[in-house]
Design a protein around this motif. Structure first.
Motif, PDB file in Angstrom:
ATOM      1  N   SER A  31       0.792  -1.223  -0.109  1.00 14.79           N
ATOM      2  CA  SER A  31      -0.134   0.156   0.235  1.00 14.79           C
ATOM      3  C   SER A  31       0.800   1.297   0.069  1.00 14.79           C
ATOM      4  CB  SER A  31      -0.866   0.026   1.275  1.00 14.79           C
ATOM      5  OG  SER A  31      -1.616   1.012   1.446  1.00 14.79           O
ATOM      6  N   LEU A  57      -7.576  -0.627  -0.202  1.00 10.70           N
ATOM      7  CA  LEU A  57      -6.723  -1.090  -1.193  1.00 10.70           C
ATOM      8  C   LEU A  57      -7.072  -2.067  -2.350  1.00 10.70           C
ATOM      9  CD1 LEU A  57      -3.712  -0.724  -2.216  1.00 10.70           C
ATOM     10  CD2 LEU A  57      -2.808  -2.616  -0.963  1.00 10.70           C
ATOM     11  N   TRP A  60      -9.108  -0.070  -5.095  1.00  9.00           N
ATOM     12  CA  TRP A  60      -8.264   0.883  -5.742  1.00  9.00           C
ATOM     13  C   TRP A  60      -8.298   0.724  -7.413  1.00  9.00           C
ATOM     14  CZ3 TRP A  60      -2.992   2.981  -3.117  1.00  9.00           C
ATOM     15  CH2 TRP A  60      -3.410   3.235  -1.951  1.00  9.00           C
TER      16      TRP A  60
END
Length: 265
Positions: A31, A57, A60
């Motif tokens: 990350s 995450l 994303w």
């Protein structure tokens, strides 16, 4: 009254936490690597990446998080839709589970040296660095890329001698180095290469000489391009055997760029 923790209890606690802690640290490292990419390479101006830094995450945009031996890791990033500028952050080297096909394409804002920490991505099979602004490449550690079979630098202005290490990789078969600023093949080019080459494109560069490639072994359906360099007949003629090789489906050697007043081939 304070209670003292015994040594044996601390050891047991450490052992119990290690698997969970390791997983969390690896994903956190992944990350932070992408946060560095966002902060250092123009992320605020990427279009369609609003999920970065705001969502979890795994959500994303253009980031793939997969289970790797029971641990969540970033296994792929689709860079092509980003508008990257500057230099890639060293933290990207921590993305050690990156795999498959990497496309660092259409990024003229990435300049300078292509960094060695990318070779930490040893599971990658295809590396494309097309239409970027890099002019040099650091191949330190590239020998670890034992799964890499395609290397493509089309229209990225890498300069100088092509690194021999690219041709020494055990699975390398598709080498696209066209339309750059390369000036020569390595003097110690392995002939034959560990794996027969299926694509060998060095056209559109700055070559003024070419070694005799006699002994090179080509894969079935191989295509070779050496045209649009600055080669004279003395370098092309010894390699005309390629055209009659039964495995070769295409050999492009003409035209060559003008040297002085005349086009020589």
């Amino acid at each position: 009254m304070k209670r003292l923790l015994t040594t044996s209890f601390l050891v047991l606690l450490t052992i119990a936490l290690l698997p969970w802690k390791g997983s969390a640290q690896d994903l956190e490292s992944d990350s932070l690597a992408l946060v560095a990419l966002y902060n250092e390479c123009n992320g605020a101006n990427w279009v369609g990446f609003d999920s970065w830094l705001t969502d979890t995450l795994k959500n994303w945009t253009d980031v793939t998080v997969s289970d790797v031996e029971g641990m969540p890791r970033v296994t792929h990033v689709e860079f092509s839709r980003m508008t990257l500028t500057g230099t890639l952050p060293a933290a990207l080297g921590n993305l050690t589970e990156m795999s498959g096909k990497i496309q660092l394409n259409n990024q003229p804002g990435l300049t300078g040296e292509f960094p060695a920490f990318i070779w930490n991505w040893t599971k990658v099979e295809r590396m494309q660095i097309k239409f970027c602004g890099f002019t040099s490449i650091d191949v330190t550690g590239i020998e670890g890329m034992v799964n890499l079979y395609e290397f493509n630098t089309q229209e990225t202005p890498f300069e100088g001698e092509i690194p021999v290490e690219i041709f020494e990789l055990p699975l390398m078969r598709d080498v696209y180095l066209e339309d750059g600023m390369w000036t020569s093949l390595p003097a110690d080019l392995p002939i034959p290469t560990p794996t027969p080459l299926r694509r060998f494109y060095i056209n559109g560069n700055q070559f003024t000489d070419l070694p005799d490639l006699t002994g090179m072994v080509w894969a079935q359906g191989a295509k070779i391009k050496i045209r649009n360099n600055y080669l004279t007949f003395e370098y092309v003629e010894p390699n005309m055997w390629i055209a009659s090789d039964g495995n070769v489906s295409g050999f492009e050697y003409s035209p060559q760029e003008t040297i002085g007043e005349a086009n020589v081939v």
